[in-house]
Design a protein around this motif. Structure first.
Motif, PDB file in Angstrom:
ATOM      1  N   VAL A   1      22.572  46.384 -16.996  1.00 41.85           N
ATOM      2  CA  VAL A   1      22.866  47.710 -17.549  1.00 41.85           C
ATOM      3  C   VAL A   1      23.327  47.577 -19.004  1.00 41.85           C
ATOM      4  O   VAL A   1      22.919  48.361 -19.873  1.00 41.85           O
ATOM      5  CB  VAL A   1      23.914  48.462 -16.698  1.00 41.85           C
ATOM      6  CG1 VAL A   1      24.336  49.760 -17.368  1.00 41.85           C
ATOM      7  CG2 VAL A   1      23.357  48.739 -15.310  1.00 41.85           C
ATOM      8  N   ALA A   2      24.160  46.569 -19.282  1.00 37.65           N
ATOM      9  CA  ALA A   2      24.617  46.351 -20.661  1.00 37.65           C
ATOM     10  C   ALA A   2      23.454  45.996 -21.579  1.00 37.65           C
ATOM     11  O   ALA A   2      23.406  46.449 -22.728  1.00 37.65           O
ATOM     12  CB  ALA A   2      25.682  45.258 -20.699  1.00 37.65           C
ATOM     13  N   MET A   3      22.530  45.203 -21.086  1.00 41.79           N
ATOM     14  CA  MET A   3      21.349  44.856 -21.892  1.00 41.79           C
ATOM     15  C   MET A   3      20.506  46.098 -22.164  1.00 41.79           C
ATOM     16  O   MET A   3      20.052  46.306 -23.294  1.00 41.79           O
ATOM     17  CB  MET A   3      20.506  43.794 -21.179  1.00 41.79           C
ATOM     18  CG  MET A   3      21.154  42.425 -21.137  1.00 41.79           C
ATOM     19  SD  MET A   3      21.358  41.692 -22.762  1.00 41.79           S
ATOM     20  CE  MET A   3      19.663  41.515 -23.262  1.00 41.79           C
ATOM     21  N   VAL A   4      20.301  46.901 -21.151  1.00 41.33           N
ATOM     22  CA  VAL A   4      19.522  48.130 -21.329  1.00 41.33           C
ATOM     23  C   VAL A   4      20.223  49.049 -22.322  1.00 41.33           C
ATOM     24  O   VAL A   4      19.583  49.620 -23.216  1.00 41.33           O
ATOM     25  CB  VAL A   4      19.295  48.832 -19.967  1.00 41.33           C
ATOM     26  CG1 VAL A   4      18.728  50.232 -20.160  1.00 41.33           C
ATOM     27  CG2 VAL A   4      18.374  48.001 -19.083  1.00 41.33           C
ATOM     28  N   GLY A   5      21.539  49.185 -22.199  1.00 44.53           N
ATOM     29  CA  GLY A   5      22.289  50.009 -23.145  1.00 44.53           C
ATOM     30  C   GLY A   5      22.185  49.499 -24.565  1.00 44.53           C
ATOM     31  O   GLY A   5      22.046  50.281 -25.516  1.00 44.53           O
ATOM     32  N   THR A   6      22.242  48.189 -24.724  1.00 43.97           N
ATOM     33  CA  THR A   6      22.123  47.593 -26.060  1.00 43.97           C
ATOM     34  C   THR A   6      20.741  47.854 -26.648  1.00 43.97           C
ATOM     35  O   THR A   6      20.610  48.229 -27.822  1.00 43.97           O
ATOM     36  CB  THR A   6      22.386  46.076 -25.991  1.00 43.97           C
ATOM     37  OG1 THR A   6      23.691  45.874 -25.446  1.00 43.97           O
ATOM     38  CG2 THR A   6      22.294  45.439 -27.359  1.00 43.97           C
ATOM     39  N   ILE A   7      19.719  47.678 -25.839  1.00 47.66           N
ATOM     40  CA  ILE A   7      18.345  47.932 -26.303  1.00 47.66           C
ATOM     41  C   ILE A   7      18.166  49.401 -26.652  1.00 47.66           C
ATOM     42  O   ILE A   7      17.560  49.740 -27.675  1.00 47.66           O
ATOM     43  CB  ILE A   7      17.326  47.457 -25.247  1.00 47.66           C
ATOM     44  CG1 ILE A   7      17.362  45.929 -25.172  1.00 47.66           C
ATOM     45  CG2 ILE A   7      15.923  47.972 -25.549  1.00 47.66           C
ATOM     46  CD1 ILE A   7      16.649  45.328 -23.972  1.00 47.66           C
ATOM     47  N   LEU A   8      18.722  50.280 -25.827  1.00 43.45           N
ATOM     48  CA  LEU A   8      18.659  51.715 -26.121  1.00 43.45           C
ATOM     49  C   LEU A   8      19.363  52.033 -27.434  1.00 43.45           C
ATOM     50  O   LEU A   8      18.837  52.785 -28.266  1.00 43.45           O
ATOM     51  CB  LEU A   8      19.277  52.509 -24.969  1.00 43.45           C
ATOM     52  CG  LEU A   8      19.378  54.019 -25.156  1.00 43.45           C
ATOM     53  CD1 LEU A   8      17.992  54.637 -25.321  1.00 43.45           C
ATOM     54  CD2 LEU A   8      20.109  54.646 -23.976  1.00 43.45           C
ATOM     55  N   LEU A   9      20.546  51.457 -27.634  1.00 44.44           N
ATOM     56  CA  LEU A   9      21.279  51.681 -28.889  1.00 44.44           C
ATOM     57  C   LEU A   9      20.471  51.238 -30.099  1.00 44.44           C
ATOM     58  O   LEU A   9      20.339  51.968 -31.083  1.00 44.44           O
ATOM     59  CB  LEU A   9      22.599  50.915 -28.874  1.00 44.44           C
ATOM     60  CG  LEU A   9      23.780  51.559 -28.200  1.00 44.44           C
ATOM     61  CD1 LEU A   9      24.944  50.579 -28.122  1.00 44.44           C
ATOM     62  CD2 LEU A   9      24.193  52.816 -28.938  1.00 44.44           C
ATOM     63  N   LEU A  10      19.949  50.028 -30.019  1.00 41.93           N
ATOM     64  CA  LEU A  10      19.176  49.508 -31.148  1.00 41.93           C
ATOM     65  C   LEU A  10      17.910  50.329 -31.384  1.00 41.93           C
ATOM     66  O   LEU A  10      17.558  50.621 -32.535  1.00 41.93           O
ATOM     67  CB  LEU A  10      18.831  48.037 -30.927  1.00 41.93           C
ATOM     68  CG  LEU A  10      20.022  47.089 -30.989  1.00 41.93           C
ATOM     69  CD1 LEU A  10      19.614  45.681 -30.618  1.00 41.93           C
ATOM     70  CD2 LEU A  10      20.670  47.125 -32.354  1.00 41.93           C
ATOM     71  N   ALA A  11      17.246  50.710 -30.303  1.00 46.87           N
ATOM     72  CA  ALA A  11      16.034  51.532 -30.449  1.00 46.87           C
ATOM     73  C   ALA A  11      16.382  52.895 -31.041  1.00 46.87           C
ATOM     74  O   ALA A  11      15.627  53.431 -31.869  1.00 46.87           O
ATOM     75  CB  ALA A  11      15.343  51.690 -29.100  1.00 46.87           C
ATOM     76  N   GLU A  12      17.511  53.432 -30.670  1.00 45.34           N
ATOM     77  CA  GLU A  12      17.937  54.731 -31.205  1.00 45.34           C
ATOM     78  C   GLU A  12      18.196  54.642 -32.704  1.00 45.34           C
ATOM     79  O   GLU A  12      17.821  55.534 -33.468  1.00 45.34           O
ATOM     80  CB  GLU A  12      19.194  55.213 -30.462  1.00 45.34           C
ATOM     81  CG  GLU A  12      19.606  56.618 -30.793  1.00 45.34           C
ATOM     82  CD  GLU A  12      18.569  57.666 -30.399  1.00 45.34           C
ATOM     83  OE1 GLU A  12      18.352  58.589 -31.205  1.00 45.34           O
ATOM     84  OE2 GLU A  12      17.990  57.576 -29.307  1.00 45.34           O
TER      85      GLU A  12
ATOM     86  N   VAL B   1      11.773  53.104 -24.801  1.00 47.59           N
ATOM     87  CA  VAL B   1      12.077  51.673 -24.941  1.00 47.59           C
ATOM     88  C   VAL B   1      13.214  51.290 -23.995  1.00 47.59           C
ATOM     89  O   VAL B   1      13.152  50.255 -23.312  1.00 47.59           O
ATOM     90  CB  VAL B   1      12.417  51.322 -26.411  1.00 47.59           C
ATOM     91  CG1 VAL B   1      12.970  49.918 -26.527  1.00 47.59           C
ATOM     92  CG2 VAL B   1      11.193  51.489 -27.296  1.00 47.59           C
ATOM     93  N   GLY B   2      14.254  52.114 -23.921  1.00 47.04           N
ATOM     94  CA  GLY B   2      15.362  51.861 -22.994  1.00 47.04           C
ATOM     95  C   GLY B   2      14.902  51.886 -21.545  1.00 47.04           C
ATOM     96  O   GLY B   2      15.311  51.037 -20.740  1.00 47.04           O
ATOM     97  N   ALA B   3      14.048  52.845 -21.209  1.00 52.98           N
ATOM     98  CA  ALA B   3      13.525  52.934 -19.840  1.00 52.98           C
ATOM     99  C   ALA B   3      12.668  51.710 -19.515  1.00 52.98           C
ATOM    100  O   ALA B   3      12.745  51.172 -18.403  1.00 52.98           O
ATOM    101  CB  ALA B   3      12.707  54.213 -19.668  1.00 52.98           C
TER     102      ALA B   3
END
Length: 172
Positions: free
Chosen positions: A113-124, A135-137
């Motif tokens: 979940v933390a990895m997905v959140g990090t990827i979502l943050l960076l993609a945002e 990208v987060g999904a």
């Protein structure tokens, strides 16, 4: 005068198997711990950047939630070492392995979940909008599939009867 304690071959084998299982589990956790600690440090450093000061509520909330999941992952993935150390030479190795296994699985879920959140943050920050959510999904599906769904599917396909499984691999 010392006493000689006779240990049956089966019990010695069981103790050696427990020691091997614990060593394997702790080695696996060392790999995950390094990654989650680096991720946690990265996430903490984000809050001290100039750009973060102007981030909107969505970014800040996503960041905080991601940090909380990373912190939980750190706690869960390092807890087995503390359990091992505190229960060392108390005859509780089997208990430590059982609890550590649960902590490891839950810790990996928190790390995912933390990895997905990090990827979502960076993609945002980099792309923004609905593409960042896609990208987060994608990251969620990737981690969920590789770390949980696929191994669970393989586990359910086992054709070995529970009686044929060694003690350390038995599912009760």
């Amino acid at each position: 005068m010392g006493y000689v304690v006779a240990v049956s071959q089966a019990e010695e084998s069981h103790q050696r198997r427990l020691a091997r299982n614990l060593n394997e589990l702790l080695q696996e956790l060392r790999v995950a711990q390094a990654g989650v600690q680096i991720l946690f440090g990265f996430l903490l450093s984000i809050a001290f950047t100039e750009r973060y000061a102007s981030a909107d509520g969505y970014i800040r909330a996503t960041h905080l939630i991601t940090i909380l999941f990373a912190a939980c992952a750190v706690a869960l993935l390092t807890a087995p070492a503390a359990w091992h150390r505190l229960l060392f030479r108390r005859g509780r190795r089997e208990d430590v392995i059982e609890v550590a296994n649960r902590f490891a699985i839950i810790g990996l879920a928190n790390l995912a979940v933390a990895m997905v959140g990090t990827i979502l943050l960076l993609a945002e920050v980099v792309i923004g909008g609905w593409v960042a959510v896609v990208v987060g999904a994608f990251a969620a599906v990737l981690f969920g599939t590789l770390w949980f769904a696929w191994p669970w599917r393989e586990r359910s396909r086992d054709t070995i009867r529970n009686d044929d499984v060694p003690d350390e691999d038995r599912v009760e």
